[in-house]
Write a protein that holds these residues in place. Structure first.
Motif, PDB file in Angstrom:
ATOM      1  N   VAL A 410       0.853  -1.183   0.000  1.00 30.80           N
ATOM      2  CA  VAL A 410       0.000   0.000   0.000  1.00 30.80           C
ATOM      3  C   VAL A 410       0.891   1.236   0.000  1.00 30.80           C
ATOM      4  O   VAL A 410       1.743   1.402   0.865  1.00 30.80           O
ATOM      5  CB  VAL A 410      -0.927   0.003   1.229  1.00 30.80           C
ATOM      6  N   SER A 411       0.720   2.097  -0.983  1.00 32.00           N
ATOM      7  CA  SER A 411       1.585   3.250  -1.102  1.00 32.00           C
ATOM      8  C   SER A 411       0.748   4.498  -1.337  1.00 32.00           C
ATOM      9  O   SER A 411      -0.478   4.467  -1.344  1.00 32.00           O
ATOM     10  CB  SER A 411       2.594   3.056  -2.236  1.00 32.00           C
ATOM     11  N   ILE A 412       1.424   5.615  -1.519  1.00 31.70           N
ATOM     12  CA  ILE A 412       0.775   6.902  -1.714  1.00 31.70           C
ATOM     13  C   ILE A 412       1.407   7.599  -2.908  1.00 31.70           C
ATOM     14  O   ILE A 412       2.469   7.214  -3.381  1.00 31.70           O
ATOM     15  CB  ILE A 412       0.901   7.790  -0.454  1.00 31.70           C
ATOM     16  N   GLU A 413       0.735   8.630  -3.395  1.00 30.86           N
ATOM     17  CA  GLU A 413       1.220   9.410  -4.521  1.00 30.86           C
ATOM     18  C   GLU A 413       1.300  10.877  -4.099  1.00 30.86           C
ATOM     19  O   GLU A 413       0.335  11.625  -4.268  1.00 30.86           O
ATOM     20  CB  GLU A 413       0.298   9.250  -5.728  1.00 30.86           C
ATOM     21  N   PRO A 414       2.414  11.294  -3.544  1.00 32.23           N
ATOM     22  CA  PRO A 414       2.531  12.687  -3.094  1.00 32.23           C
ATOM     23  C   PRO A 414       2.422  13.656  -4.269  1.00 32.23           C
ATOM     24  O   PRO A 414       2.870  13.359  -5.385  1.00 32.23           O
ATOM     25  CB  PRO A 414       3.925  12.745  -2.461  1.00 32.23           C
ATOM     26  N   GLN A 415       1.839  14.804  -4.011  1.00 35.90           N
ATOM     27  CA  GLN A 415       1.798  15.835  -5.033  1.00 35.90           C
ATOM     28  C   GLN A 415       3.216  16.250  -5.407  1.00 35.90           C
ATOM     29  O   GLN A 415       4.088  16.360  -4.547  1.00 35.90           O
ATOM     30  CB  GLN A 415       1.036  17.066  -4.521  1.00 35.90           C
ATOM     31  N   PRO A 416       3.481  16.484  -6.695  1.00 34.90           N
ATOM     32  CA  PRO A 416       4.823  16.946  -7.088  1.00 34.90           C
ATOM     33  C   PRO A 416       5.086  18.358  -6.598  1.00 34.90           C
ATOM     34  O   PRO A 416       4.156  19.143  -6.380  1.00 34.90           O
ATOM     35  CB  PRO A 416       4.781  16.878  -8.617  1.00 34.90           C
ATOM     36  N   ILE A 417       6.366  18.659  -6.424  1.00 35.12           N
ATOM     37  CA  ILE A 417       6.788  19.971  -5.944  1.00 35.12           C
ATOM     38  C   ILE A 417       7.430  20.723  -7.104  1.00 35.12           C
ATOM     39  O   ILE A 417       8.312  20.180  -7.781  1.00 35.12           O
ATOM     40  CB  ILE A 417       7.778  19.830  -4.777  1.00 35.12           C
ATOM     41  N   PRO A 418       7.025  21.964  -7.380  1.00 33.50           N
ATOM     42  CA  PRO A 418       7.666  22.758  -8.446  1.00 33.50           C
ATOM     43  C   PRO A 418       9.168  22.883  -8.194  1.00 33.50           C
ATOM     44  O   PRO A 418       9.602  23.066  -7.061  1.00 33.50           O
ATOM     45  CB  PRO A 418       6.961  24.110  -8.350  1.00 33.50           C
ATOM     46  N   LEU A 419       9.940  22.791  -9.276  1.00 28.32           N
ATOM     47  CA  LEU A 419      11.401  22.749  -9.156  1.00 28.32           C
ATOM     48  C   LEU A 419      12.035  23.938  -9.867  1.00 28.32           C
ATOM     49  O   LEU A 419      11.725  24.229 -11.023  1.00 28.32           O
ATOM     50  CB  LEU A 419      11.936  21.443  -9.756  1.00 28.32           C
ATOM     51  N   ASP A 420      12.906  24.616  -9.152  1.00 27.08           N
ATOM     52  CA  ASP A 420      13.703  25.707  -9.719  1.00 27.08           C
ATOM     53  C   ASP A 420      15.115  25.548  -9.184  1.00 27.08           C
ATOM     54  O   ASP A 420      15.461  26.036  -8.108  1.00 27.08           O
ATOM     55  CB  ASP A 420      13.119  27.061  -9.323  1.00 27.08           C
ATOM     56  N   VAL A 421      15.947  24.827  -9.933  1.00 25.36           N
ATOM     57  CA  VAL A 421      17.283  24.493  -9.448  1.00 25.36           C
ATOM     58  C   VAL A 421      18.265  24.542 -10.603  1.00 25.36           C
ATOM     59  O   VAL A 421      17.911  24.294 -11.764  1.00 25.36           O
ATOM     60  CB  VAL A 421      17.290  23.086  -8.791  1.00 25.36           C
ATOM     61  N   LYS A 422      19.497  24.905 -10.302  1.00 25.56           N
ATOM     62  CA  LYS A 422      20.587  24.854 -11.265  1.00 25.56           C
ATOM     63  C   LYS A 422      21.462  23.656 -10.906  1.00 25.56           C
ATOM     64  O   LYS A 422      21.995  23.573  -9.807  1.00 25.56           O
ATOM     65  CB  LYS A 422      21.409  26.137 -11.207  1.00 25.56           C
ATOM     66  N   VAL A 423      21.590  22.723 -11.853  1.00 25.69           N
ATOM     67  CA  VAL A 423      22.342  21.491 -11.610  1.00 25.69           C
ATOM     68  C   VAL A 423      23.719  21.607 -12.250  1.00 25.69           C
ATOM     69  O   VAL A 423      23.851  22.069 -13.393  1.00 25.69           O
ATOM     70  CB  VAL A 423      21.598  20.265 -12.176  1.00 25.69           C
ATOM     71  N   VAL A 424      24.741  21.200 -11.501  1.00 19.73           N
ATOM     72  CA  VAL A 424      26.115  21.190 -11.997  1.00 19.73           C
ATOM     73  C   VAL A 424      26.638  19.765 -11.927  1.00 19.73           C
ATOM     74  O   VAL A 424      26.669  19.163 -10.852  1.00 19.73           O
ATOM     75  CB  VAL A 424      27.029  22.121 -11.172  1.00 19.73           C
ATOM     76  N   LEU A 425      27.016  19.226 -13.084  1.00 20.79           N
ATOM     77  CA  LEU A 425      27.646  17.910 -13.141  1.00 20.79           C
ATOM     78  C   LEU A 425      29.155  18.087 -13.274  1.00 20.79           C
ATOM     79  O   LEU A 425      29.623  18.968 -14.002  1.00 20.79           O
ATOM     80  CB  LEU A 425      27.121  17.101 -14.333  1.00 20.79           C
ATOM     81  N   ILE A 426      29.905  17.255 -12.571  1.00 26.30           N
ATOM     82  CA  ILE A 426      31.363  17.294 -12.630  1.00 26.30           C
ATOM     83  C   ILE A 426      31.847  15.940 -13.142  1.00 26.30           C
ATOM     84  O   ILE A 426      31.491  14.899 -12.584  1.00 26.30           O
ATOM     85  CB  ILE A 426      31.965  17.590 -11.250  1.00 26.30           C
ATOM     86  N   GLY A 427      32.639  15.951 -14.209  1.00 27.96           N
ATOM     87  CA  GLY A 427      33.079  14.681 -14.769  1.00 27.96           C
ATOM     88  C   GLY A 427      34.239  14.843 -15.726  1.00 27.96           C
ATOM     89  O   GLY A 427      34.720  15.957 -16.001  1.00 27.96           O
TER      90      GLY A 427
END
Length: 812
Positions: A410-427
């Protein structure tokens, strides 16, 4: 025109010294701290651009070799930018009273989530005391008793009417275990069935008719009872709601005043008040012994039900001084987008909104998230879910099992949260280019690349920048300061790391380790300041810890197990140089290369390639030297030779074209029948025109042959031929430079194959004259003559075979 014979390089060409007197300080203790990056102007500009671009898709990929300060520089600039930005909002999950399986998300100003959670806890605690008190009050009990009495009197009145009418007609209304019943009477006594049968038939008929009529009235009255009960319960519920409203009104009003500026919270509080009124029993103590049921009945599982009034704080930015900068060291899918935990209840895993846990995307929302690209791609579902969140601009918490249909709990479906983020990948650069090529969404989401260089120009600005970085490191870690000579030696080592006397390494991690190790050796001697001697000791100690394999290779050569000649002169044999890499340690290894020629059809056979030990670049080099021979000596007749080249005593793979000039020298020696000085070793690639080209690992290659010659005794005739274009890359060990200064070893810069073969054989290479002929006795003349002899012999052999063939056919 004659070739100019290369002269040995001067000591200053073998090693570019950093003069300590050119540094404007005595020790690094005099220098101010500096966190300014050196040699990464391009990457810094890209980072600033990515930070400033707030449009969609302008996320950043910081690519460059490990140890160039990618992460520290990115974090430095992100932290500076984040401090000037507003603190993002808090996020909480609450119960949705309309749909319990879809928890509701609320957005609160920064720092108000935790107080809201405490206010709701306070509300539940107050209700746990106020509601029971309200239902224990005399006023409630009196009103409830009045309602119950009204219902009881109404019921008694209705049945009493039926009973009175029945009594007037000689019928009794009696109570039985199964309910109310009618029975005939005589003289006030209920007749038994036998007594009733003894009555006259007319009287029996009268009783039956009257009882049937009374039965209809009784049934009508009984049918009205449930309606009266519902009406009574409705009035009782209204009474309970009045009590609840009175008990919680002041509490709810207080909360509404605190959150009057947040419409979503006010809406939620209204829903809470309605739910409390509908489920007041959850707040009351169990009262099984209370026979008059003076309080509302408690529902099963009431304590667990009260969990729905709690507040799950997902993101709390109360302590933030600006936008968040989050580095996720373990970017699994749950750590990125969050997870829903479960607990066991009667053998079943269940959950609710209180068990929703946020991920790093939630914590970084409104700011910056830094990830290691390789770690991210190594975790299942993490990369795809990150891209989905960035494209949708929302974080949807969903487990991998739930998304693939593999979870049955038995699980739930949380409402999504609006996202405003800057992602930095290092590789690494290769990872960046692979993603760009194979993932169409990558270029759409990561439009900015910060390309970190692994080297920088060796100028005054860079040297002083490196010195200030060393000063900052020593103070930060409590190390001894370096004097001018120590800094100068670090600068020289930085040039050696990139194999370029005009460049410096930007691999700050290894340079920092060198400073730390130098401080250790200074401490061993009790010195207060780190000098060049301590830095050199650290370099030598690091080499010693890693050069076991190199020593074993040199030992095998010295003992004659691996045959490398350094004294005589041999036809078709030459000393080549290769570099072996073991982790971060590399060293030069001499190799014996031989060539044999014979009459043939113009084939140059690479034995390494034939047995699958030669790589494609090595095969390319052999084909280039074949093209050189054809271009120089095959203009008047086809090449009529078969040549075979091999790395003697080579039992591993060979790749790269740095030995192509070496192989060409051996082949020319075999064709000209001229011996090559074995006291010289050679490295360098060659093009189709005979120009010698630069190669990598030149310092290690020279030092590898030098170590062998030094072990056998330097005679002054030994040396190495290198491409002239590699001179700028020379940063040789001090003992090699000193031997060259004393004339006991030499490094020769070679521009062309003709210069090299002349040095190796002591015979002029020879240049074509106006008639296209080479001078008599020159290397090229001898090669040309040998190839002409091969051609004539092959032509004669083919002519004889054809003639013999005709005679045979004629004889038949």
């Amino acid at each position: 025109m004659t070739q100019t014979l290369p002269q040995p390089l001067a000591p200053h060409q073998l090693y570019r010294v950093c003069d300590p007197d050119s540094l404007s300080f005595t020790t690094t203790a005099e220098l101010a701290d500096s966190d300014a990056p050196i040699g990464q102007d391009r990457a810094v500009e890209a980072i600033r651009f990515a930070i400033g671009m707030r449009h969609r898709g302008f996320n950043l990929f910081a690519l460059g070799p490990e140890g160039t300060g990618r992460r520290s520089l990115v974090m430095q600039y992100l932290t500076q930018a984040a401090a000037r930005q507003p603190v993002p909002d808090d996020w909480v999950y609450v119960h949705d009273f309309g749909d319990g399986h879809r928890p509701r998300v609320l957005r609160l100003p920064a720092g108000r989530a935790q107080p809201f959670k405490k206010d709701m806890e306070w509300l539940v605690e107050e209700l746990a005391a106020a509601l029971p008190a309200g239902f224990e009050a005399e006023e409630y009990r009196a009103k409830k008793q009045v309602l119950e009495q009204e219902f009881k009197e109404r019921q008694e009145e209705a049945f009493g009417t039926v009973g009175t009418e029945a009594s007037e007609k000689g019928v009794a209304l009696i109570r039985t275990p199964v309910g109310l019943a009618l029975a005939p009477t005589r003289d006030g006594e209920v007749l038994s069935p036998d007594e009733f049968k003894q009555l006259p038939e007319e009287e029996q008929a009268r009783f039956k008719a009257e009882m049937e009529a009374l039965q209809e009235k009784l049934e009508t009255t009984i049918k009205q009872v449930p309606y009266w009960e519902r009406e009574a319960r409705s009035k009782l519920r209204e009474l309970e709601q009045e009590v609840v409203a009175f008990a919680i009104s002041h509490l709810m009003d207080e909360l509404k005043d605190r959150y009057a500026d947040l419409p979503e919270v006010l809406e939620y509080l209204e829903a809470v008040a309605e739910d409390i009124a509908d489920n007041v029993g959850d707040f009351l103590e169990s009262d099984d012994e209370d026979e008059d049921h003076s309080k509302p009945r408690r529902r099963p599982g009431g304590e667990g039900a009260i969990r729905r009034y709690r507040v799950n704080v997902l993101v709390n930015n109360a302590d933030q001084g600006g936008a968040p900068v989050i580095y996720e060291d373990h970017p699994t899918q749950p750590n990125l987008i969050g997870r829903v935990e479960h607990f066991a209840h009667y053998g079943t895993l269940i959950t609710d909104f209180n068990l929703i846990k946020g991920g790093s995307l939630h914590r970084a929302n409104g700011g910056y998230l830094v990830l290691d690209a390789h770690k991210l791609l190594m975790n299942p579902f993490a990369w795809e879910d990150l891209k989905r969140a960035l494209k949708a601009r929302e974080v949807r918490i969903e487990s991998p099992g739930q998304s693939t249909g593999l979870m049955s709990t038995v699980s739930i479906e949380p409402q999504p949260i609006p996202l405003d983020v800057k992602v930095v990948l290092i590789g690494d650069p290769m990872l960046y280019y692979l993603l760009s090529h194979h993932d169409p969404e990558f270029a759409e989401l990561f439009k900015v690349s910060a390309d970190f260089d692994w080297r920088m120009d060796r100028d005054e600005t860079a040297v002083m920048g490196l010195a200030r970085s060393v000063a900052t490191l020593t103070r930060k870690e409590g190390l001894r300061p370096l004097d001018r000579s120590g800094v100068a030696r670090v600068v020289e080592h930085a040039s050696r790391q990139v194999e370029d006397s005009e460049k410096l390494s930007t691999h700050m991690a290894s340079l920092a380790d060198l400073v730390r190790e130098s401080d250790y050796w200074a401490g061993r001697t009790g010195a207060a300041v780190v000098t060049a001697a301590h830095v050199q000791q650290a370099i030598d100690a690091s080499t010693y810890r890693q050069d076991r394999v190199r020593e074993h290779v040199q030992e095998e050569i010295r003992r004659g197990i691996v045959h490398i000649d350094t004294e005589s002169a041999v036809v078709g044999q030459i000393n080549g140089l290769a570099v072996l890499e073991l982790g971060r340690f590399s060293f030069g290894r001499p190799s014996r290369i031989t060539a044999r020629v014979a009459l043939g059809k113009g084939d140059v056979v690479d034995i390494e390639r034939e047995v699958d030990l030669g790589g494609p670049l090595h095969g390319k080099g052999v084909l280039i030297l074949t093209s050189f021979l054809a271009g120089r000596f095959g203009q008047n007749w086809p090449l009529s030779l078969e040549a075979r080249l091999v790395f003697e005593q080579s039992y591993g793979g060979v790749d790269g074209d740095s030995a192509s000039s070496t192989e060409l020298y051996a082949l020319l020696s075999a064709l000209a029948d001229l011996p090559i000085r074995q006291s010289l070793a050679v490295t360098g690639s060659v093009d189709q025109n005979g120009t010698v080209q630069a190669i990598g690992g030149v310092n290690e290659k020279i030092e590898g042959f030098f170590d062998l010659c030094a072990a056998r005794g330097l005679t002054g005739s030994q040396g190495v031929l290198i491409p002239a274009t590699n001179v700028a890359h020379l940063m040789l060990r001090h003992d090699v430079v000193e031997a060259c200064r004393q004339g006991r070893f030499a490094v020769y810069p070679v521009h062309t194959v003709d210069q090299g073969i002349e040095l190796l054989t002591g015979t002029p290479a020879g240049q074509r004259d106006e008639r296209g002929e080479y001078p008599a006795g020159s290397v090229n003349r001898r090669v040309q003559a040998r190839l002409a002899t091969f051609h004539r012999r092959l032509d004669l052999a083919q002519s004889g075979a054809l003639s013999g063939g005709r005679e045979t056919r004629g004889g038949r």
